[in-house]
Design a protein around this motif. Structure first.
Motif, short mmCIF file in Angstrom:
data_model
loop_
_atom_site.label_atom_id
_atom_site.label_comp_id
_atom_site.label_asym_id
_atom_site.label_seq_id
_atom_site.Cartn_x
_atom_site.Cartn_y
_atom_site.Cartn_z
N ASN A 120 37.11 45.08 37.71
CA ASN A 120 35.97 45.03 38.61
C ASN A 120 36.11 43.92 39.66
O ASN A 120 35.19 43.15 39.89
CB ASN A 120 34.67 44.84 37.83
N GLY A 121 37.25 43.82 40.22
CA GLY A 121 37.46 42.86 41.30
C GLY A 121 37.66 41.44 40.83
O GLY A 121 37.73 40.53 41.63
N ARG A 122 37.72 41.25 39.51
CA ARG A 122 37.91 39.89 39.02
C ARG A 122 39.27 39.73 38.36
O ARG A 122 39.77 40.65 37.72
CB ARG A 122 36.83 39.56 38.00
N ASN A 123 39.83 38.53 38.49
CA ASN A 123 41.11 38.26 37.85
C ASN A 123 40.94 38.12 36.34
O ASN A 123 40.04 37.43 35.89
CB ASN A 123 41.68 36.95 38.38
N GLU A 137 41.14 30.72 37.70
CA GLU A 137 41.44 29.97 36.47
C GLU A 137 40.78 28.62 36.52
O GLU A 137 40.94 27.92 37.51
CB GLU A 137 42.96 29.77 36.39
N LYS A 148 48.02 38.00 32.48
CA LYS A 148 48.65 37.52 33.69
C LYS A 148 50.00 36.89 33.33
O LYS A 148 50.21 36.48 32.19
CB LYS A 148 47.77 36.51 34.41
N LYS A 173 41.78 36.76 32.66
CA LYS A 173 42.29 35.47 32.21
C LYS A 173 43.41 35.64 31.22
O LYS A 173 44.18 34.71 30.96
CB LYS A 173 41.16 34.67 31.56
N LYS A 201 46.75 49.62 42.93
CA LYS A 201 45.76 50.38 42.22
C LYS A 201 46.45 51.16 41.13
O LYS A 201 47.49 51.77 41.34
CB LYS A 201 45.10 51.36 43.20
N LYS A 239 55.80 34.20 45.87
CA LYS A 239 55.80 32.90 46.54
C LYS A 239 57.24 32.48 46.76
O LYS A 239 58.03 32.44 45.82
CB LYS A 239 55.13 31.84 45.66
N GLU A 272 52.57 35.90 49.55
CA GLU A 272 52.00 37.21 49.86
C GLU A 272 51.41 37.81 48.59
O GLU A 272 52.06 37.82 47.56
CB GLU A 272 53.06 38.16 50.39
N TYR A 309 31.98 50.92 45.74
CA TYR A 309 30.84 50.60 44.89
C TYR A 309 29.59 51.15 45.56
O TYR A 309 29.46 51.13 46.78
CB TYR A 309 30.69 49.08 44.76
N SER A 335 41.59 48.39 36.53
CA SER A 335 41.77 49.40 37.55
C SER A 335 42.87 49.00 38.53
O SER A 335 43.44 49.83 39.20
CB SER A 335 40.46 49.60 38.31
N LYS A 336 43.13 47.70 38.59
CA LYS A 336 44.09 47.24 39.59
C LYS A 336 44.87 46.05 39.05
O LYS A 336 44.42 45.36 38.14
CB LYS A 336 43.33 46.78 40.84
N LEU A 360 47.40 44.13 46.28
CA LEU A 360 46.72 44.78 45.18
C LEU A 360 47.36 46.13 44.92
O LEU A 360 47.68 46.86 45.85
CB LEU A 360 45.25 44.99 45.53
#
Lengths: 164, 614
Positions: free
Chosen positions: B498-501, A164, B506, B503, B426, B482, B421, A122, B475-476, B424
């Protein structure tokens, strides 16, 4: 019920996980503390498996959190018990603390920065015509301060991992 | 401890099983109805009933095709598994594929029937459960079970299902050498840190565990298992040797039943060779009473390669744990095949002449360990186990393959449980050819295929897969594995923007071996039926025995009767009853009871008559 790993690592050091205040504690002291905490928190020692036969969400969540806690206790011990690994970790810890103590000039939202997919970083231009750059890898590691490429100014990057 | 949370320890071995409980601060091994501390892991189907354990093993020569053994080698596996294929060459029972799953085909009550290995295993578990229940005189609902160290995740799930079918909740699965180590560790209780290696050579598996004991915390450093090694394979070499000899000398081929008999005799000879230098093998009515001798030297020569690979396994486990052999404090031997002198010699030599520990009963150690773990998990407050905790590891590595064909290793072998574990991944640059190759789903998104593998390098096994829809702006993706203390593996994936999960995009799956809840339910009710059937048979046998005892008692009494008239009448009644028994071997319980009652009435009548007349 997501339990963010990054958050845990950032907010607690291995010493804090093992509830050790003195970072120069001897291996024997750490070991005692590790064994004590392990017996205290390990789900296998809580009788949980048998006592909570009903699989309610609450129980599953509780058990999961316990397992996570124990996972970190074991992880912390596995690093601290090995003199070489402990040294590497101590150095890293020192470096990270230095980084966090830095003074910065502005708060910048991550969304306002430009993402370069090729380089996985970034960036945002600085007023000196240089650039503030932070790599994705750094962000994942928990870094949030970066300096300009040409001048001495620094910015604090605001971002959060949405759960979440 | 309440009724609800009482747990037993079961060792489900390839050849023998045993059951232990924790009682009054110590482990108690429970004897079965024959008075033996181990029960053969055999299940047999006959024209009238299901036999389990000793009853099944003793009749194997009469009914080889319907007597099932080696269940741990079948459970949770596909028919195409290498080990299953090699076993099929000599198993007298037939293994078939049905609905893409392995089944065992037997003739039961004169009808062909297909059973899953889970169902057969559940019968063995039921037997062990009943043994414990008879001893404790109450119901048992929970158990810790031990399995060979090479068991993979699907086999773990299958064992759990077998437990469910048997009406037992399997609260933990541990592998047998690790269980034995707990038993050993609790028994010796030395102070300070010690490294202990447990070498377990059983019927058809060889397992090695390496543990560090430190103040009650038993940390598993590494485990390894091999299913190409064990007593059965040593028998195989002897059998092959003699079959070749018979072919050469008599130019005759042998039937499956003959082979089965030769195997039984070879097994006996092998056991004898542990204490003597020479064993005689005599087989009645095989080529005019075949007999031959086997020397210990010949036996060792036939199996030298196998013995050597057992040593290699020890070497491997030390390498995995990055521990030098000189650091090992104690070497513990368990499993029937460790009685073989050559094996003991080789291991001792490997550890530079170290004294080996043979003091724990090799056949029972695993079940004892399971019972201790069961007591720990049930929250037993006994002083002996209050500070004892086992830190187990996963025996197999896991890796993930994403749509682009790249395999990323996730969890390494021998990682302490529980494990979580995240990694990420890409996705390639927007508009690149890679994304174009993916199928578009109706919402104009992409689907990415995630496949989960168990094992590493040359041995990988696909254990699950799912598709994650991702939007074009992603992007990722983040993938998380588990593995909890109960060895349940959950895999989740979430797209990151952008680095966010995200919603929406998933997904989480739990790896299981494909037995649906309905299937398990059906098997549970069938198992219940078998149990009722067995109960009916037991009651029937009981009624018959009661009747027999009564007649025999009468028979003895009449000798003392002086009244000839009465004596004759009674003798007649008794001989009639004996004849009836001989002609009615398979009568119902009610009939035996009715006959007994009738005889009693007759006797009373005779007595009344003769006494009145007097």
């Amino acid at each position: 019920m997501d339990f963010n790993r990054q958050e845990v690592i950032n907010s607690q050091t291995y010493y804090e996980i093992l509830e050790i205040s003195d970072e120069n504690a001897s291996i024997e002291q750490i070991k005692q503390q590790y064994q004590k905490l392990l017996l205290l928190h390990h789900p296998d020692k809580s009788g949980f498996i048998m006592n909570n036969i009903n699989n309610s969400d609450e129980n599953i969540k509780n058990n999961y959190n316990k397992e996570r806690k124990v996972e970190f206790i074991i992880k912390a011990w596995k690093v601290l018990r090995d003199p070489e690994l402990r040294k590497v970790y101590d150095d890293e810890l020192k470096a990270m603390r230095l980084k966090q103590d830095e003074i910065y000039n502005a708060d910048i939202d991550l969304d306002d920065m430009e993402y370069n997919e090729e380089m996985r970083l970034y960036s945002i231009p600085c007023r000196c015509s240089g650039n503030y750059i932070i790599t994705e890898q750094d962000l994942e590691r928990g870094a949030n301060i970066t300096g300009c490429t040409t001048c001495s100014l620094k910015i604090h990057i605001l971002y959060e991992v949405i759960d979440e | 401890m309440t009724e609800e949370n009482y747990a037993i320890g079961i060792d489900l071995g390839t050849s023998y099983s045993s059951v232990c409980i924790w009682k009054n601060d110590e482990v108690k091994i429970i004897e079965n109805d024959y008075g033996y501390r181990t029960t053969p892991s055999y299940v047999a189907f006959t024209d009238s009933e299901i036999l389990i354990g000793d009853a099944a093993k003793t009749q194997i020569n009469l009914n080889p095709c319907n007597t099932i053994f080696d269940i741990p080698r079948l459970i949770g596996r596909s028919i195409y598994n290498k080990d299953v294929q090699s076993g099929m060459k000599y198993w007298p029972f037939s293994v078939v594929e049905k609905n893409e799953k392995l089944h065992i085909r037997v003739k039961y009550k004169e009808e062909w029937k297909d059973f899953t290995p889970e169902e057969i295993a559940s019968l063995l578990i039921i037997k062990m459960k009943e043994t414990a229940e008879n001893y404790l005189d109450r119901q048992v609902k929970n158990a810790v079970i031990t399995v060979p160290a090479h068991f993979d995740n699907l086999q773990f799930q299958a064992i759990k299902n077998a437990g469910l079918i048997a009406g037992l909740k399997i609260i933990r699965i541990i592998n047998s050498p690790t269980a034995a180590a707990i038993a050993y560790g609790l028994k010796t209780k030395a102070i300070g840190k010690r490294i202990v290696l447990v070498f377990d050579l059983g019927g058809s598996t060889c397992n090695v565990s390496l543990l560090a004991f430190d103040c009650g915390i038993f940390e598993v450093k590494a485990v390894i298992g091999n299913y190409d090694l064990g007593g059965k394979y040593f028998d195989d070499s002897i059998v092959n040797h003699f079959v070749q000899e018979i072919k050469r000398k008599f130019k005759k081929s042998l039937s499956k039943t003959d082979l089965c008999r030769i195997r039984t005799h070879c097994e006996r000879a092998k056991c004898k060779l542990s204490t003597s230098d020479c064993a005689l093998i005599e087989i009645d009515s095989l080529l005019d009473d075949y007999n031959t001798t086997l020397t210990r030297a010949k036996f060792e020569e036939l199996n030298e390669d196998l013995f050597q690979s057992a040593i290699n396994l020890i070497n491997k486990v030390l390498n995995d744990a990055r521990i030098d052999k000189t650091e090992v404090h104690e070497v513990v031997l368990i499993g029937g095949s460790t009685h073989i002198p050559r094996i003991q010699k080789l291991i001792s030599k490997f550890f530079d002449g170290k004294e080996l520990i043979k003091s724990i009963n090799p056949e029972e150690a695993a079940a004892r360990g399971a019972a201790i773990q069961a007591a720990i998990l049930s929250g037993n407050k006994s002083k002996k186990i209050r500070d004892v905790l086992l830190l187990d590891v996963n025996a197999f590595a896991f890796s993930i393959e994403t749509s682009d064909g790249i395999i990323t290793s996730f969890i390494e072998r021998n990682t302490t449980l529980p494990i979580e574990e995240s990694k990420l991944f890409k996705l390639s640059t927007k508009g690149s050819s890679y994304k174009d190759t993916l199928d578009r789903n109706p919402k104009n998104n992409y689907n990415i295929l995630i496949q989960i593998y168990e094992g590493e390098r040359y041995y990988t096994n696909l254990i699950g897969q799912f598709e994650l829809p991702i939007s074009s702006s992603a992007s990722k993706i983040e993938i998380t594995l588990k593995l909890n203390l109960n060895l349940v593996l959950k895999v989740s994936a979430v797209e990151k923007i952008n680095g966010r999960n995200s919603k929406i995009n998933k997904k989480e799956i739990t790896i299981n071996n494909g037995l649906s809840e309905e299937e398990i339910e059906r098997m549970v009710s069938e198992a219940e039926n078998y149990r009722t059937e067995r109960e009916i048979i037991i009651q029937k046998m009981q009624a018959r025995t009661d009747f027999e005892i009564y007649i025999h008692r009468l028979d003895r009494i009449i000798n003392d009767i002086n009244n000839m008239n009465m004596k004759n009448k009674l003798e007649k009644a008794i001989s009639e009853s004996f004849t009836w028994l001989d002609n009615n071997e398979e009568a119902e319980k009610d009939e035996y009871e009715r006959k007994k009652k009738l005889l009693k009435e007759t006797v009373n009548q005779i007595a009344d008559e003769t006494l009145w007349r007097r």
